[in-house]
Design a protein around this motif. Sequence first.
Motif, PDB file in Angstrom:
ATOM      1  N   LEU A  43      -1.883  -1.842   6.903  1.00 57.01           N
ATOM      2  CA  LEU A  43      -2.338  -2.220   8.234  1.00 57.01           C
ATOM      3  C   LEU A  43      -2.490  -3.726   8.311  1.00 57.01           C
ATOM      4  O   LEU A  43      -2.808  -4.380   7.320  1.00 57.01           O
ATOM      5  N   TRP A  47      -7.466  -4.393  11.248  1.00 54.47           N
ATOM      6  CA  TRP A  47      -7.269  -3.007  11.657  1.00 54.47           C
ATOM      7  C   TRP A  47      -7.832  -2.085  10.591  1.00 54.47           C
ATOM      8  O   TRP A  47      -7.849  -2.409   9.413  1.00 54.47           O
ATOM      9  N   SER A  48      -8.278  -0.914  11.011  1.00 51.63           N
ATOM     10  CA  SER A  48      -8.751   0.075  10.054  1.00 51.63           C
ATOM     11  C   SER A  48      -8.147   1.418  10.408  1.00 51.63           C
ATOM     12  O   SER A  48      -7.951   1.738  11.580  1.00 51.63           O
TER      13      SER A  48
END
Length: 182
Positions: A43, A47-48
Amino acid sequence: MVRRDDDALSWEGDDDPTLDVGSPAPGAEATGPTRPAPSPATLPDGWSAVGKGSNAVAADAAAKDSASGSSASESPDAAHERAPALGNGALIATGVIGGVYLIYAIGWLIGGLRLQGLRTYLVTDVMYIGSLWLATLAPLIWFSTVWLLTRRSATWVRFVWLAVGLLLLLPWPFVLLGAVGQ
C-alpha cells in the motif's frame, strides 16, 4: 474466484477445461507454464488495509520495515502530526456546530449594532467598534482554535470544547434585544 461452483450463473459447457484459466480441470494435470504467485500487496504511504486478507498485507509491511531497519516508512514527527480521521457522524456534527458558530457571529454583529445607540455614555466610538468586531469574530476564533488545538485529541474532547464555546459565546445582545430591538 477459487472454484467454478462459486459462479452466480451456470451455463451449458461450463465444465469445459479450456475455460478454467487459473486452475486445471478436475482430474487433469497442469500442462504448460503456470502463473507465478502474485507478489504480496503493498500500500502507498498513509494507507491501511482493511477487510478480508488485511492481516497478510499488514504482516508484509511489518516484515519489510523490520528488514529495512526502520520502524516506519515516515519520520516519527510526521507520524505524530497526523490527525485521526473523523467518522461520518462526527464530521456532520462538526459542520452543524460550525454553522451555529457562524450564526453566533452574525448574532453578535446584529446585537452589537442594535446597542450602538445605547452605548454613548459608556465607551468612546473607537473602543465600541473594536469591541464589536472582537465580539463578532470571537465565535469564529473559538471554533478554529478548538479545531486546531484538538487535532490529536479524542473526538469527544473536541466536542466538549465546542459545546463549552456554544455556552460561553451566546450572543446576549441579540438574545435580549432581538432582531427588531425594543
